[in-house]
Design an enzyme around this catalytic site. Sequence first.
Site, PDB file in Angstrom:
ATOM      1  N   LYS A 206      93.801  52.369  59.945  1.00 40.48           N
ATOM      2  CA  LYS A 206      94.165  50.276  59.500  1.00 40.48           C
ATOM      3  C   LYS A 206      92.376  50.119  58.212  1.00 40.48           C
ATOM      4  O   LYS A 206      91.167  50.343  59.479  1.00 40.48           O
ATOM      5  CB  LYS A 206      94.316  48.760  60.388  1.00 40.48           C
ATOM      6  CG  LYS A 206      95.782  49.709  60.859  1.00 40.48           C
ATOM      7  CD  LYS A 206      94.878  48.164  61.363  1.00 40.48           C
ATOM      8  CE  LYS A 206      94.829  48.057  62.574  1.00 40.48           C
ATOM      9  NZ  LYS A 206      94.687  47.002  63.951  1.00 40.48           N
TER      10      LYS A 206
ATOM     11  N   GLY B 255      95.425  37.857  62.823  1.00 41.53           N
ATOM     12  CA  GLY B 255      96.936  38.489  62.888  1.00 41.53           C
ATOM     13  C   GLY B 255      97.004  39.489  62.573  1.00 41.53           C
ATOM     14  O   GLY B 255      98.286  40.435  62.907  1.00 41.53           O
ATOM     15  N   THR B 256      96.259  40.065  61.355  1.00 44.90           N
ATOM     16  CA  THR B 256      96.866  41.376  60.529  1.00 44.90           C
ATOM     17  C   THR B 256      97.298  42.647  61.057  1.00 44.90           C
ATOM     18  O   THR B 256      98.788  43.169  61.148  1.00 44.90           O
ATOM     19  CB  THR B 256      96.093  41.572  59.685  1.00 44.90           C
ATOM     20  OG1 THR B 256      94.922  42.003  60.089  1.00 44.90           O
ATOM     21  CG2 THR B 256      95.721  40.679  58.280  1.00 44.90           C
ATOM     22  N   GLY B 257      96.243  42.623  62.725  1.00 45.32           N
ATOM     23  CA  GLY B 257      96.253  44.277  63.340  1.00 45.32           C
ATOM     24  C   GLY B 257      97.780  43.995  64.669  1.00 45.32           C
ATOM     25  O   GLY B 257      99.033  44.868  64.649  1.00 45.32           O
ATOM     26  N   CYS B 258      97.789  42.565  64.237  1.00 43.74           N
ATOM     27  CA  CYS B 258      98.947  42.166  65.817  1.00 43.74           C
ATOM     28  C   CYS B 258     100.700  42.472  65.096  1.00 43.74           C
ATOM     29  O   CYS B 258     101.204  43.081  65.633  1.00 43.74           O
ATOM     30  CB  CYS B 258      98.689  40.546  66.553  1.00 43.74           C
ATOM     31  SG  CYS B 258      97.240  40.978  67.451  1.00 43.74           S
TER      32      CYS B 258
ATOM     33  N   THR C 187      93.196  36.008  58.118  1.00 38.47           N
ATOM     34  CA  THR C 187      93.834  37.394  58.075  1.00 38.47           C
ATOM     35  C   THR C 187      93.141  37.255  59.344  1.00 38.47           C
ATOM     36  O   THR C 187      93.824  38.453  59.703  1.00 38.47           O
ATOM     37  CB  THR C 187      92.630  38.556  57.251  1.00 38.47           C
ATOM     38  OG1 THR C 187      91.428  38.538  58.076  1.00 38.47           O
ATOM     39  CG2 THR C 187      92.575  39.020  56.629  1.00 38.47           C
TER      40      THR C 187
HETATM   41  N1  LIG Z   1      93.041  41.513  52.474  1.00 35.86           N
HETATM   42  C1  LIG Z   1      93.891  42.065  53.000  1.00 35.86           C
HETATM   43  N2  LIG Z   1      94.879  41.940  51.663  1.00 35.86           N
HETATM   44  C2  LIG Z   1      95.426  43.358  52.113  1.00 35.86           C
HETATM   45  N3  LIG Z   1      96.735  43.730  53.350  1.00 35.86           N
HETATM   46  C3  LIG Z   1      95.061  43.650  54.233  1.00 35.86           C
HETATM   47  C4  LIG Z   1      94.126  42.806  53.699  1.00 35.86           C
HETATM   48  N4  LIG Z   1      93.269  42.789  55.127  1.00 35.86           N
HETATM   49  C5  LIG Z   1      93.982  43.752  55.961  1.00 35.86           C
HETATM   50  N5  LIG Z   1      94.733  44.170  55.655  1.00 35.86           N
HETATM   51  C6  LIG Z   1      96.295  45.262  56.229  1.00 35.86           C
HETATM   52  O1  LIG Z   1      96.051  44.644  56.751  1.00 35.86           O
HETATM   53  C7  LIG Z   1      97.011  45.564  58.126  1.00 35.86           C
HETATM   54  C8  LIG Z   1      95.629  44.889  58.810  1.00 35.86           C
HETATM   55  O2  LIG Z   1      94.316  45.745  59.219  1.00 35.86           O
HETATM   56  P1  LIG Z   1      93.163  45.479  59.856  1.00 35.86           P
HETATM   57  O3  LIG Z   1      92.564  44.148  58.805  1.00 35.86           O
HETATM   58  O4  LIG Z   1      91.766  46.424  58.955  1.00 35.86           O
HETATM   59  O5  LIG Z   1      93.562  45.288  61.381  1.00 35.86           O
HETATM   60  P2  LIG Z   1      92.810  44.006  62.452  1.00 35.86           P
HETATM   61  O6  LIG Z   1      93.624  43.424  62.148  1.00 35.86           O
HETATM   62  O7  LIG Z   1      93.261  45.023  63.803  1.00 35.86           O
HETATM   63  O8  LIG Z   1      91.002  44.018  62.423  1.00 35.86           O
HETATM   64  C9  LIG Z   1      96.161  46.759  57.061  1.00 35.86           C
HETATM   65  O9  LIG Z   1      97.239  47.440  56.908  1.00 35.86           O
HETATM   66  C10 LIG Z   1      95.397  46.569  56.093  1.00 35.86           C
HETATM   67  O10 LIG Z   1      95.509  47.894  55.487  1.00 35.86           O
HETATM   68  C1  LIG Z   2      94.469  37.507  72.343  1.00 36.32           C
HETATM   69  C2  LIG Z   2      94.920  38.002  70.746  1.00 36.32           C
HETATM   70  N1  LIG Z   2      94.459  39.271  70.412  1.00 36.32           N
HETATM   71  C3  LIG Z   2      94.679  40.412  69.627  1.00 36.32           C
HETATM   72  C4  LIG Z   2      93.884  39.055  68.878  1.00 36.32           C
HETATM   73  C5  LIG Z   2      93.260  40.273  67.538  1.00 36.32           C
HETATM   74  O1  LIG Z   2      93.906  39.371  66.404  1.00 36.32           O
HETATM   75  P1  LIG Z   2      94.136  40.423  64.466  1.00 36.32           P
HETATM   76  O2  LIG Z   2      95.372  40.884  64.802  1.00 36.32           O
HETATM   77  O3  LIG Z   2      93.770  39.104  63.684  1.00 36.32           O
HETATM   78  O4  LIG Z   2      92.862  41.595  65.028  1.00 36.32           O
HETATM   79  C6  LIG Z   2      93.614  37.937  68.931  1.00 36.32           C
HETATM   80  N2  LIG Z   2      92.938  37.392  68.542  1.00 36.32           N
HETATM   81  N3  LIG Z   2      93.688  37.140  69.796  1.00 36.32           N
END
Ligand SMILES: Nc1ncnc2c1ncn2[C@@H]1O[C@H](COP(=O)(O)OP(=O)(O)O)[C@@H](O)[C@H]1O
Ligand SMILES: Cc1ncc(COP(=O)(O)O)c(N)n1
Length: 303
Positions: free
Chosen positions: A199, A246-249, A244
């Site tokens: 990602k 919770g994006t990854g979850c 942002t």
């Molecule tokens: N500002 C943003 N605008 C659009 N998509 C985003 C943005 N930030 C993250 N994403 C997308 O959200 C998803 C989670 O990515 P990321 O933020 O790298 O993961 P994590 O939450 O694990 O740190 C990916 O599909 C990424 O491209």
């Molecule tokens: C309990 C728990 N699990 C996972 C994440 C990661 O969150 P994110 O989706 O923003 O990377 C978090 N902040 N808390």
Amino acid sequence: MSGGHPDGRAIAGGRQQRLRSDPHPRVLTIAGSDSGGGAGIQADLKTCQELGVFGMTALTAVTAQNSLGVQAIFPLSVEAVETQLISVLDDMGADVVKTGMLLESAIIRIVAKTLEDRGIAQLVVDPVLYAKDGSALFRREAIESLKSELLPIASIVTPNIPEACELLELPADTIRTTADMIDAARSLLLLGPQYVLLKGGHLPGESSGSSGSSDAIDVLVGSPASGLHEHLLLRSPRIITRHTHGTGCTLASAIAAFLAQGHTVPAAAGKAKRFVTAAIAEAVPHGRGIGSLWHAAQRQMIE
Ligand SMILES: Nc1ncnc2c1ncn2[C@@H]1O[C@H](COP(=O)(O)OP(=O)(O)O)[C@@H](O)[C@H]1O
Ligand SMILES: Cc1ncc(COP(=O)(O)O)c(N)n1
């Protein structure tokens, strides 16, 4: 709520897919609780509900967490995790299992063993290491078991850039471009998962042509056996927001939900990317820090 996502396009060359007839496919998420409601088990269940699949949970830890960061982590015992898994899997079963925060190697080992013993078909591994404020959600000794026990049985692993660097034992600033992401994703494939979705949310963003705006780009690669020989770039407009959490979850549980409905991994990843993009666009700025996604953003208006 209507069943399914409004945007039904598949990204794998438009391939037609045979979807499951079960109206409520089952997803089991093994993850930590986020008291703030934006990430962890809470994000996973909201995503499952929005996408019309039946969500079930096995908690690994309770976190006291809000938009400002993680205030405390209360781990559950290995026995508590194992017993939840057995309760759910030996009665209700799961079409897809998704993992998030697993915290420590003893939990990772019992998760891998329990899933392998029951021959679970599809496993989405989100190798959660850090929260958005940078707080560690894992013990360092967990990395080795993540690599040796869980990644080899994963259908897809979904690291962000800092997590990919940790898993590959690279300095934190090694991955700076989409080309670096493709190389890193291919290296991660050697750890044994069928697919890697790296990602790009943590990259500054690449310009998308004449508009001058930047995109959030994720890279999908597959093992030779997957049949995906070229990398795929999942691209969406980068939304200008700090909210942002919770994006990854959300992305990983949306992939699990679409897999449970019978989509292929590339199609599920493409649809999940569109789901998370919509949820970021409508993010909720509750709290003084990093607000959370609005998981209902893709709902069609109900008259
Ligand atoms: N500002 C943003 N605008 C659009 N998509 C985003 C943005 N930030 C993250 N994403 C997308 O959200 C998803 C989670 O990515 P990321 O933020 O790298 O993961 P994590 O939450 O694990 O740190 C990916 O599909 C990424 O491209
Ligand atoms: C309990 C728990 N699990 C996972 C994440 C990661 O969150 P994110 O989706 O923003 O990377 C978090 N902040 N808390």
